[in-house]
Design a protein around this motif. Sequence first.
Motif, short mmCIF file in Angstrom:
data_model
loop_
_atom_site.label_atom_id
_atom_site.label_comp_id
_atom_site.label_asym_id
_atom_site.label_seq_id
_atom_site.Cartn_x
_atom_site.Cartn_y
_atom_site.Cartn_z
N LYS A 93 0.78 -0.65 0.29
CA LYS A 93 0.34 -0.65 0.18
C LYS A 93 1.16 1.07 -0.10
O LYS A 93 1.49 1.14 -0.14
CB LYS A 93 -0.99 -0.09 1.64
CG LYS A 93 -1.72 -1.43 1.44
CD LYS A 93 -2.40 -0.89 0.11
CE LYS A 93 -3.73 -2.12 -0.40
NZ LYS A 93 -4.78 -2.65 -1.14
N ASP A 107 -3.88 2.19 2.87
CA ASP A 107 -4.67 1.71 2.06
C ASP A 107 -5.06 2.69 1.24
O ASP A 107 -4.81 1.62 -0.37
CB ASP A 107 -5.85 0.88 2.72
CG ASP A 107 -5.73 0.15 3.36
OD1 ASP A 107 -4.43 -0.49 3.85
OD2 ASP A 107 -6.92 -0.80 4.44
N LEU A 108 -5.02 3.82 1.25
CA LEU A 108 -5.56 4.00 0.38
C LEU A 108 -4.76 5.56 0.13
O LEU A 108 -4.57 6.48 1.09
CB LEU A 108 -6.77 5.16 0.09
CG LEU A 108 -8.59 3.47 -0.61
CD1 LEU A 108 -9.22 4.09 -0.38
CD2 LEU A 108 -7.76 2.60 -2.01
#
Length: 239
Positions: A93, A107-108
């Motif tokens: 990630k 995660d993003l």
Amino acid sequence: MMKKIVLAMAFVLAFSSICSAHDMWLEKKGRKAYLMYGHPGSTDPYPISRITSLTGINENNWKTALEPVYNKGEAYAWIDDIYTMLTVEFDNKYWYHTEEGGWQNFDLPRQVCGKIIDEGRSYKLSKTILTWMDSMDKPIGQRAEIVPLKDPTKLKEGDVLPVMMFYEGKPMPAAGARISTTTDRNIEHPALVNLKNSKPINVKIGPAGRQVIIGKYEKRLDDTRRVWYAFSLSFRTTK
């Protein structure tokens, strides 16, 4: 106070994940292949949802997708066929390093507060040789990989194995690439040497048993943005 302690622990974990550069390798035990994350003698849990591909390859180069099974913070896959090689790809990630907050993992992609020192995407890849095939002295198609130029399973302690590092199927650029030059599992953090050119490099074989070679590649996109690749090659030797 408790909140500060939790934040400090999170910072240490995030910082160690980048700076101590946790490695990943596969170990076959009986009918199972375990995905290990950490260092020899010291492994850590990880989210198995980040495993994007776990594959068995047979002597005909046929690839079979294997299903990761959760097991006490780690994952394993059942070996339901005769494979000559196993591979794994892991999406680690998005990482941000700011002056104010240190390293943070998400995660993003997102906007973060403070001055960014480094930011980028992290990937981990690994492959393990179960039975040597002549075709294994060439890349198999991983984004970043270490390729042995001769059968490593027949070597003894102290022997030298010539290997090549590849990126997207081509010899890896020297800038930003590093590799361990020993497979001695008694060394928890083997030193990584900078690649001087896109030519073979020699790796010294450790004591009989599991051998792991670690590679790193940092691809710079601009002054702060990076893509990090951590990858390994493992195999076993006998006395």
